[in-house]
Design an enzyme around this catalytic site. Structure first.
Site, PDB file in Angstrom:
ATOM      1  N   LYS A   1      31.563  -6.459  28.722  1.00  0.00           N
ATOM      2  CA  LYS A   1      32.721  -6.015  28.645  1.00  0.00           C
ATOM      3  C   LYS A   1      32.790  -4.902  27.316  1.00  0.00           C
ATOM      4  O   LYS A   1      32.082  -5.373  26.410  1.00  0.00           O
ATOM      5  CB  LYS A   1      33.585  -7.237  28.131  1.00  0.00           C
TER       6      LYS A   1
ATOM      7  N   LYS B   1      35.119  -4.726  20.820  1.00  0.00           N
ATOM      8  CA  LYS B   1      35.203  -4.237  19.080  1.00  0.00           C
ATOM      9  C   LYS B   1      33.859  -4.721  18.592  1.00  0.00           C
ATOM     10  O   LYS B   1      33.484  -4.139  17.455  1.00  0.00           O
ATOM     11  CB  LYS B   1      36.250  -4.753  18.517  1.00  0.00           C
TER      12      LYS B   1
ATOM     13  N   LYS C   1      31.921 -17.064  22.898  1.00  0.00           N
ATOM     14  CA  LYS C   1      31.985 -16.664  21.725  1.00  0.00           C
ATOM     15  C   LYS C   1      31.095 -17.680  20.468  1.00  0.00           C
ATOM     16  O   LYS C   1      30.571 -17.179  19.607  1.00  0.00           O
ATOM     17  CB  LYS C   1      33.547 -16.669  20.966  1.00  0.00           C
TER      18      LYS C   1
HETATM   19  P1  TYM Z   1      42.166  -8.742  22.078  1.00  0.00           P
HETATM   20  O1  TYM Z   1      42.549  -8.455  20.764  1.00  0.00           O
HETATM   21  O2  TYM Z   1      40.581  -9.127  22.383  1.00  0.00           O
HETATM   22  O3  TYM Z   1      42.186  -7.732  23.066  1.00  0.00           O
HETATM   23  C1  TYM Z   1      43.630  -6.950  23.106  1.00  0.00           C
HETATM   24  C2  TYM Z   1      44.089  -6.621  24.656  1.00  0.00           C
HETATM   25  O4  TYM Z   1      43.112  -5.546  25.038  1.00  0.00           O
HETATM   26  C3  TYM Z   1      42.454  -6.106  26.443  1.00  0.00           C
HETATM   27  N1  TYM Z   1      40.853  -5.552  26.445  1.00  0.00           N
HETATM   28  C4  TYM Z   1      40.635  -5.234  27.432  1.00  0.00           C
HETATM   29  N2  TYM Z   1      40.966  -4.628  28.255  1.00  0.00           N
HETATM   30  C5  TYM Z   1      40.221  -4.078  29.445  1.00  0.00           C
HETATM   31  N3  TYM Z   1      38.645  -3.826  29.288  1.00  0.00           N
HETATM   32  C6  TYM Z   1      38.497  -4.348  28.048  1.00  0.00           C
HETATM   33  N4  TYM Z   1      36.959  -3.986  27.906  1.00  0.00           N
HETATM   34  C7  TYM Z   1      39.051  -4.868  27.173  1.00  0.00           C
HETATM   35  N5  TYM Z   1      38.963  -5.473  25.728  1.00  0.00           N
HETATM   36  C8  TYM Z   1      40.023  -5.828  25.398  1.00  0.00           C
HETATM   37  C9  TYM Z   1      42.606  -7.534  26.128  1.00  0.00           C
HETATM   38  O5  TYM Z   1      42.349  -8.158  27.414  1.00  0.00           O
HETATM   39  C10 TYM Z   1      43.872  -7.882  25.612  1.00  0.00           C
HETATM   40  O6  TYM Z   1      45.008  -7.746  26.418  1.00  0.00           O
HETATM   41  N6  TYM Z   1      43.821 -13.344  22.719  1.00  0.00           N
HETATM   42  C11 TYM Z   1      44.023 -12.130  22.693  1.00  0.00           C
HETATM   43  C12 TYM Z   1      45.279 -11.500  21.756  1.00  0.00           C
HETATM   44  C13 TYM Z   1      46.564 -12.443  22.008  1.00  0.00           C
HETATM   45  C14 TYM Z   1      47.399 -12.331  22.966  1.00  0.00           C
HETATM   46  C15 TYM Z   1      48.638 -13.150  22.755  1.00  0.00           C
HETATM   47  C16 TYM Z   1      47.531 -11.419  24.081  1.00  0.00           C
HETATM   48  C17 TYM Z   1      46.877 -13.410  21.083  1.00  0.00           C
HETATM   49  N7  TYM Z   1      48.085 -13.997  21.544  1.00  0.00           N
HETATM   50  C18 TYM Z   1      49.753 -13.183  23.557  1.00  0.00           C
HETATM   51  C19 TYM Z   1      48.636 -11.578  24.841  1.00  0.00           C
HETATM   52  C20 TYM Z   1      49.927 -12.414  24.561  1.00  0.00           C
HETATM   53  C21 TYM Z   1      43.220 -11.281  22.619  1.00  0.00           C
HETATM   54  O7  TYM Z   1      42.138 -11.669  21.584  1.00  0.00           O
HETATM   55  O8  TYM Z   1      42.886  -9.858  22.828  1.00  0.00           O
END
Ligand code: TYM
Length: 339
Positions: free
Chosen positions: A201, A204, A118
């Site tokens: 990947k 968003k 990032k």
């Molecule tokens: P975030 O908001 O980027 O994504 C949320 C969840 O979606 C999954 N994900 C995907 N899975 C498969 N293929 C993809 N292309 C894809 N894009 C996103 C992510 O793996 C995630 O599970 N840091 C985390 C948010 C977070 C969190 C937590 C998660 C904050 N605190 C505590 C679990 C536990 C994040 O940025 O996810």
């Protein structure tokens, strides 16, 4: 303390930094729904404090927070069965996050591949929050003594760091207070890829809207995006092995299998020898069939923001019932005076 001495509890979160994608749905939300009522207490969060590690327009952040909540609800998260809330309404997250900033080591943070991706060549200019983000994520999880965290593949390293933070805290203070949380990363959609480049990947924030399916896309848009998805000229092979060096083809097969709750092997068995002219429309029809009811329900929910806010507020109260005593005990362990 072993994991089994803790209440089986799931925690996971999604950032409201833009709309939800098919990657979020298949890699996260659909699986969160599956864990609800399956022998776990389930706690699901819209992690707005994580979103602001990069600039967010204040009005858009509120809308995006409600939209992620609507996505959870429309996909089947039941606020009676699960605790559903947004992170900023439970101030204990930020407080435990600070304590973990003092437990985690800079060297650990320097190894986080997502930060490197990032920040890129701009590492001097990104926010300190973006760098410290994994320790806030550890706080999100450990504030609930969560034993299981379902996430997509891209979050694996952060959950491993959470285990390192828990182990170091327990060791430094000679306690068995935080569990070593298990990441739950399973199924065919752990890494849904970009429709224009099967080595990246689906996210968003990608440049072109054509590279992702948004949860709010209408049927025509979904069909168009799958039709234009990059593929190679060969038809689908006879066995899964035949997809080894064909990332775009493999991705579409995995998406089909996750949407239809079948294995990739079963998809290949059904479509062996099929060309894209047959497979892509079938995939588009399946995606519309599964996603249209969710986007319709999201739209309905978004027309009543007060109701979403009420659900999140009630969820935050319930979350605090778990979080507040754990934070108090943490303060006591660390030696922070509470009068
Ligand atoms: P975030 O908001 O980027 O994504 C949320 C969840 O979606 C999954 N994900 C995907 N899975 C498969 N293929 C993809 N292309 C894809 N894009 C996103 C992510 O793996 C995630 O599970 N840091 C985390 C948010 C977070 C969190 C937590 C998660 C904050 N605190 C505590 C679990 C536990 C994040 O940025 O996810």
């Amino acid at each position: 303390m072993t994991e089994s001495t803790f209440t089986p509890r799931v925690f996971s979160g999604i950032k409201p930094s833009g709309g939800l994608t098919l990657g979020n749905y298949l890699g996260a939300i659909k699986r969160f729904v599956g864990m609800q009522g399956a022998g776990f207490e389930t706690v699901y969060c819209v992690v707005d404090l994580h979103a602001i590690t990069v600039w967010q327009d204040p009005a858009e952040l509120k809308t995006a927070t409600r939209e992620v909540a609507a996505g959870y609800l429309a996909s089947g998260i039941d606020p009676e069965k699960s605790i559903l809330f947004n992170q900023a309404q439970v101030h204990e997250h930020a407080e435990l996050g600070w304590i973990f900033n003092c437990v985690a080591r800079v060297g650990w943070m320097n190894r986080m591949t997502q930060f490197k991706d990032k920040a890129g060549s701009n590492a001097e200019k990104v926010s300190l929050g973006l760098y410290a983000y994994p320790s806030l994520m550890a706080a999100d999880i450990l504030l609930y003594h969560a034993t299981h965290v379902p996430v997509g593949e891209d979050q694996k390293q952060h959950v491993e760091l959470t285990r390192d933070i828990a182990a170091k805290f327990n060791h430094d203070f000679k306690v068995d207070f935080f569990p070593l949380t298990t990441p739950v990363i399973e199924g065919p959609a752990m890494r849904v890829m970009n429709l224009r480049d099967g080595t990246k990947k689906m996210s968003k924030s990608g440049e072109s809207d054509m590279e992702r399916i948004n949860m709010t896309d209408d049927a025509d848009t979904i069909a168009k995006k799958f039709k234009k998805a990059k593929t190679d000229p060969a038809p689908l092979p006879e066995t899964l092995d035949g997809l080894k060096d064909r990332p775009e083809a493999r991705n579409l097969v995995d998406i089909y299998s996750a949407l239809n709750d079948m294995t990739p092997e079963a998809v290949i068995a059904e479509y062996a020898g099929a060309g894209w002219g047959r497979f892509k429309p079938a995939l588009a029809d399946l995606a519309v069939e599964k996603l249209a009811p969710i986007s319709t329900e999201m739209e309905r929910l978004m027309n009543d923001p007060a109701e979403i806010d009420r659900i999140l507020g009630r969820g935050a109260e319930r979350a605090r019932e778990i979080a507040a005593p754990i934070l108090k005990q943490t303060y006591d362990i660390v030696g922070l005076l509470r009068s």
